[in-house]
Design a protein around this motif. Sequence first.
Motif, PDB file in Angstrom:
ATOM      1  N   UNK A 108     -15.829  74.922  11.533  1.00  0.00           N
ATOM      2  CA  UNK A 108     -15.102  73.837  10.594  1.00  0.00           C
ATOM      3  C   UNK A 108     -15.052  75.210   9.624  1.00  0.00           C
ATOM      4  N   UNK A 109     -13.916  74.532   9.570  1.00  0.00           N
ATOM      5  CA  UNK A 109     -13.371  75.455   7.567  1.00  0.00           C
ATOM      6  C   UNK A 109     -11.513  74.546   7.826  1.00  0.00           C
ATOM      7  N   UNK A 110     -11.828  75.169   6.798  1.00  0.00           N
ATOM      8  CA  UNK A 110      -9.678  75.492   5.999  1.00  0.00           C
ATOM      9  C   UNK A 110      -8.887  77.033   7.169  1.00  0.00           C
ATOM     10  N   UNK A 111      -7.818  75.943   7.616  1.00  0.00           N
ATOM     11  CA  UNK A 111      -6.943  76.914   8.593  1.00  0.00           C
ATOM     12  C   UNK A 111      -5.843  77.117   7.958  1.00  0.00           C
ATOM     13  N   UNK A 112      -5.600  78.153   8.123  1.00  0.00           N
ATOM     14  CA  UNK A 112      -3.863  78.903   7.390  1.00  0.00           C
ATOM     15  C   UNK A 112      -2.890  78.379   8.600  1.00  0.00           C
ATOM     16  N   UNK A 113      -2.359  77.801   8.460  1.00  0.00           N
ATOM     17  CA  UNK A 113      -1.867  77.125   9.455  1.00  0.00           C
ATOM     18  C   UNK A 113       0.204  77.540   9.462  1.00  0.00           C
ATOM     19  N   UNK A 114       0.227  78.697  10.706  1.00  0.00           N
ATOM     20  CA  UNK A 114       1.618  79.125  10.960  1.00  0.00           C
ATOM     21  C   UNK A 114       2.083  78.439  12.084  1.00  0.00           C
ATOM     22  N   UNK A 115       3.187  77.885  12.018  1.00  0.00           N
ATOM     23  CA  UNK A 115       3.977  77.050  13.309  1.00  0.00           C
ATOM     24  C   UNK A 115       5.554  76.458  13.539  1.00  0.00           C
ATOM     25  N   UNK A 116       6.206  75.875  15.032  1.00  0.00           N
ATOM     26  CA  UNK A 116       7.072  75.252  14.012  1.00  0.00           C
ATOM     27  C   UNK A 116       6.744  74.163  14.403  1.00  0.00           C
ATOM     28  N   UNK A 117       7.312  72.729  13.315  1.00  0.00           N
ATOM     29  CA  UNK A 117       7.123  71.354  13.961  1.00  0.00           C
ATOM     30  C   UNK A 117       8.241  71.276  14.618  1.00  0.00           C
ATOM     31  N   UNK A 118       7.287  70.111  15.150  1.00  0.00           N
ATOM     32  CA  UNK A 118       8.544  69.905  16.712  1.00  0.00           C
ATOM     33  C   UNK A 118       8.116  68.030  16.808  1.00  0.00           C
ATOM     34  N   UNK A 119       9.141  67.569  17.558  1.00  0.00           N
ATOM     35  CA  UNK A 119       8.573  66.000  17.192  1.00  0.00           C
ATOM     36  C   UNK A 119       9.168  65.858  19.183  1.00  0.00           C
ATOM     37  N   UNK A 120       8.709  64.518  19.848  1.00  0.00           N
ATOM     38  CA  UNK A 120       8.452  63.900  20.661  1.00  0.00           C
ATOM     39  C   UNK A 120       8.585  62.771  20.752  1.00  0.00           C
ATOM     40  N   UNK A 121       9.444  62.653  21.579  1.00  0.00           N
ATOM     41  CA  UNK A 121       9.482  60.937  21.384  1.00  0.00           C
ATOM     42  C   UNK A 121       8.852  60.265  20.273  1.00  0.00           C
ATOM     43  N   UNK A 122       8.597  60.949  18.930  1.00  0.00           N
ATOM     44  CA  UNK A 122       9.051  60.996  17.193  1.00  0.00           C
ATOM     45  C   UNK A 122       8.020  61.233  16.726  1.00  0.00           C
ATOM     46  N   UNK A 123       6.848  61.442  17.968  1.00  0.00           N
ATOM     47  CA  UNK A 123       5.710  61.438  16.924  1.00  0.00           C
ATOM     48  C   UNK A 123       5.794  63.390  16.768  1.00  0.00           C
ATOM     49  N   UNK A 124       5.700  63.693  15.869  1.00  0.00           N
ATOM     50  CA  UNK A 124       5.502  64.856  15.254  1.00  0.00           C
ATOM     51  C   UNK A 124       4.089  65.762  14.750  1.00  0.00           C
ATOM     52  N   UNK A 125       4.125  67.113  14.881  1.00  0.00           N
ATOM     53  CA  UNK A 125       3.550  68.125  15.595  1.00  0.00           C
ATOM     54  C   UNK A 125       3.859  69.966  15.637  1.00  0.00           C
ATOM     55  N   UNK A 126       2.723  70.694  15.362  1.00  0.00           N
ATOM     56  CA  UNK A 126       2.922  71.507  15.271  1.00  0.00           C
ATOM     57  C   UNK A 126       2.468  72.991  15.661  1.00  0.00           C
ATOM     58  N   UNK A 127       3.381  73.374  16.646  1.00  0.00           N
ATOM     59  CA  UNK A 127       3.195  74.458  18.303  1.00  0.00           C
ATOM     60  C   UNK A 127       2.835  75.735  16.913  1.00  0.00           C
ATOM     61  N   UNK A 128       1.269  76.082  17.271  1.00  0.00           N
ATOM     62  CA  UNK A 128       0.791  77.072  16.327  1.00  0.00           C
ATOM     63  C   UNK A 128       1.067  78.324  16.873  1.00  0.00           C
ATOM     64  N   UNK A 129       1.758  78.994  16.007  1.00  0.00           N
ATOM     65  CA  UNK A 129       1.753  80.606  15.994  1.00  0.00           C
ATOM     66  C   UNK A 129       1.009  81.545  15.934  1.00  0.00           C
ATOM     67  N   UNK A 130       0.198  81.029  14.870  1.00  0.00           N
ATOM     68  CA  UNK A 130      -0.690  81.916  13.653  1.00  0.00           C
ATOM     69  C   UNK A 130      -1.723  80.873  13.476  1.00  0.00           C
ATOM     70  N   UNK A 131      -2.924  81.691  13.264  1.00  0.00           N
ATOM     71  CA  UNK A 131      -3.508  80.589  12.302  1.00  0.00           C
ATOM     72  C   UNK A 131      -4.793  81.036  12.130  1.00  0.00           C
ATOM     73  N   UNK A 132      -5.995  80.892  10.884  1.00  0.00           N
ATOM     74  CA  UNK A 132      -6.526  81.697  10.409  1.00  0.00           C
ATOM     75  C   UNK A 132      -7.416  81.047   9.433  1.00  0.00           C
ATOM     76  N   UNK A 133      -9.599  81.124   9.419  1.00  0.00           N
ATOM     77  CA  UNK A 133      -9.947  80.460   8.897  1.00  0.00           C
ATOM     78  C   UNK A 133     -10.026  81.424   7.258  1.00  0.00           C
ATOM     79  N   UNK A 134      -9.689  80.161   6.425  1.00  0.00           N
ATOM     80  CA  UNK A 134      -9.413  80.871   4.707  1.00  0.00           C
ATOM     81  C   UNK A 134     -10.970  80.851   4.468  1.00  0.00           C
ATOM     82  N   UNK A 135     -11.616  82.279   4.004  1.00  0.00           N
ATOM     83  CA  UNK A 135     -12.877  82.087   3.233  1.00  0.00           C
ATOM     84  C   UNK A 135     -13.070  81.480   2.083  1.00  0.00           C
ATOM     85  N   UNK A 136     -14.529  80.630   2.150  1.00  0.00           N
ATOM     86  CA  UNK A 136     -15.149  79.902   1.030  1.00  0.00           C
ATOM     87  C   UNK A 136     -15.250  81.074  -0.084  1.00  0.00           C
ATOM     88  N   UNK A 137     -15.397  80.431  -1.328  1.00  0.00           N
ATOM     89  CA  UNK A 137     -16.430  81.580  -2.620  1.00  0.00           C
ATOM     90  C   UNK A 137     -17.101  81.397  -2.187  1.00  0.00           C
TER      91      UNK A 137
END
Length: 1008
Positions: A953-982
Amino acid sequence: MYLNNHSYYSLRYGTISEVELLTMAQEYGCDRFPLTDINTTSACLNFIRKAPSYNIKPIVGIDFRNDAQQCYTCLAKNNAGFEELNTFLSTHLHESIAFPEEAPAFKHSIVIYPFEQLLALDKLTFLPHEYIGVGLNEINKLRFSKLSEFKHKLVVLHSVTFRDKRDFNTHRLLRAIDTNTLLSKLSVSQQGSPEDKMYPLEVIRKAFGEYPHILQNTEQLLKECTIGFDFLENRKNQNLKTVFNSVDEDYKKLVELCEIGLPNRYGNDITVEIRERLKKELKLIKQQDFVSFFLINWKIIQYAKSKDYYHVGRGSGANSIVAYLLEITDVDPIELDLYFERFMNLYRASPPDFDIDFSTWDREDVTRFIFETFGNKGQAALLGAYVTFKHSGAVRELGKVFGLPKHEIDKLSDGKYDIQKLDQLSKLVLQYAQYLHGKPNYISIHAAGILISEKPIHYFSATHLPPKGFPTVQFDMHIAEDVGLYKFDILGQRGLGKIKDAIAIIKENHPDVILPNIHNAKPFFEDAKINAMIEKAKCIGCFYVESPAMRMLLKKLGVRDYLTLVAASSIIRPGVAKSGMMREYILRHKNPERRKQAHPVLWDIMPDTYGVMVYQEDVIKVAHHYAGLDLGEADVLRRGMSGKYRSREEFQAVRDKFIANCREKGEADEVIFEVWRQIESFAGYAFAKGHSASYAVESYQSLFLKCYYPLEYMVATINNGGGFYRVETYLHEARIHGAIIYPPCINTSSIDTTIIKKEIYLGFQHLQGLEKRTMLKIMNARVHRLFTTLDDFMERVPLSIEQLDILIRVNAFRTLGKDKRSLLWEAHYKCNHIAANESQGQLFKIHSKDFTLPKFTITKLESAFDQLELLNFTLYDPFILLESPTTSNLVSTDLELYLNKIIVIYGYLVTVKNTGTAKGDRMFFGTFLDQKGEWIDTVHFPPVAKRYPFRGKGIYRITGKVVSEFDFLSIEVLKQERMPYVSDPRFDTTYNRKELPEEQVKSFRLLR
């Protein structure tokens, strides 16, 4: 000559299947052969069914044992004997009592006492049905025993449990697992003998050469035994025959109920089509002898309605207008043009399948009603199910009996080892785990099945009594169907609990509101607001339409009506998706030009799904109309497709005929095998259309409540254990709809979550570590008056400091007007100076010393971390927990502006779906909430999934390409990292120095 033979249903003792025993018996020239498992008759019916294929007349019985100590082996002379053996065994299993040293005076069964047992008992008198069993190694002892005088009573008693040394070794391991001991410490008394194997008949005859009368007695005894059940394809239905005294009275009652149901369901619009359909169904139901099956289900529903229990009737029975008129289901088969032949046809031996769902809380009482109403003569039982050894579990069990350390067992179980580097013991574990794989380990209970038979249930099986308290047969659903026993499925479902509770909460929160009849869902189908919700996939919390995959499908299809939702409920299933039919259906649904590619015959058969197989009955339609199979053959194909009979010869024969018929009609092999591939890919994962329709009805019922009473519905969802998501997701959804969410409060909250107008108070049950008795104490004490001070609370609810600490830190005492840190100081001091005696009231009120404490400042961060610890989530925006500010403010509503572009976006992880590719690689689908609380959907292909895994669980910084299939938008992830909490401010002295006055820092350190 073999009177005592064990299959591997002699659990954690035997090693051979009942079919393997028959193969061995045939090879050794037996024409009669008994199966006598230890304290069970689990394998008997299948043994009887299979025996004729091996030219063997089956005999069944039981090897009665107290623990591993053999008492006597009994053989049933006939079906009545089998029933009395089952009854005797069941009585002892139910009451958990030992078997007596001497067997009862059975009327239709033979009792064989082991020679050694009789020596110990000093038994010298025998009833006509009692015999003395002499083993191969006991012949010499017989010479010097008084028992040798009973020549007409002596028989060969040789146990067959193993084939070879490997079987015996496996047996010893099973005994060690069963007794929970190391193999090296396994007692000899807990084991069979290595000699318990099948010897050639010549060896046995030679061993007893001096005692020909023993051989003759044994052969004669086998000839006295016979057993038979009807396993023919057109076998009789063994279910309860009548409900109202006679077959004629039952049918009259069924017709009467249907006539009552017609105006209730159709009003004045009772068409000729409806009348003809009803007439056709009633005729076939009577002809197939399934009248009582419908009446039993009707009685169950009538009882549920009398108790105000909500239900959903689904399965192939939902294709029936009779079921609709009897209110077993709420699906109108006329409106949906449901395929009658899927429900029932002349070739179908089994009755239609009714899966009746109740809320989890109501299901137990419905089950009790069934047993009290139909089982008072021993005619009802739960259906059994066998849990088999799987690789991982077998490795763990074997690792323990071999004495391996836990880390070694974990390594072997998880497959994280190099086989070349393993020692001999570890290799043995893996070797024998492979032998055990698929063998029965223990008996469990079928998820929903209840049997109600015409004959006493012990005519078919012994029963045991699991913790649920209802007798349970010792065989599974496939064997039950083979012998003509068809189950009634009574299931528990949280979705119905949500609906029932939501209505109760709405009535309490809005006493002036008059709700429509929730069971009549048809008006909901036409509701524009509800359909708009579906089209936008705003369905969180609603039955079967809230998962990420379903949200995606609803948007891709643009679902805005009931019929399309029915289709969506089936094409979401794995079989339809795997075959490519989901994608093809979407393409044809959205593009009329695409529909022209449909095969003409398939288009004619399935116009409502554009010639695409979507439902189970589509298989029957295609097999019947396209391949020319009769309805009986088509139903064999459907059953084979569901996985029940895939290995049976009949399925293979139907497959061959399917292909041959299509070739005769001139179809190209390319088309034939593509259609067959689609059929095969269903693999039991497609729904009957009536089943999908039942789900869609419940979806609309929950969508109505969510649409017009979202807060009450979310509270009901939370109180029924949620659904696809965690509690925090439903709280987030409630907040979106205007709710104000509060943590538990000693003066307002209940054990469950509650709502007052728009204010939702979390229930005490969500507090980690808070004991149930603490919750009950608070509720009981508060009945008289609210709590006014901490002293007042501690006096009326004596608790340990640990329990009090949980309540204070979650801010449950906020109505008292003091901050929680001051209360913690006070509570710790008072708990250390006043002994709490929960069972004794105080005669005099003891006043505690008052403190003058500094004014504390409690920050959002501190409260958020307290909530994370105590609730497993925070009621604050999780983004305030980030150590560093976000570097991108993009949210999901921005995605369409960045189509086919690479973006950076932040998301709070909600859920992850792990799936496999065709090559066996792992990939993931992620679901997140953005910084505004809207949904983000991500795809993680295998290379990315491996390199950038999810880390909880947590907050992720997501780098990816926005794609659409039948008008449904999603992100094809290229990189992700869970961000540290204070850093947690409650323990970070640097943070405290920066944010708090020094006097507060010192106080906090002392407290923590």
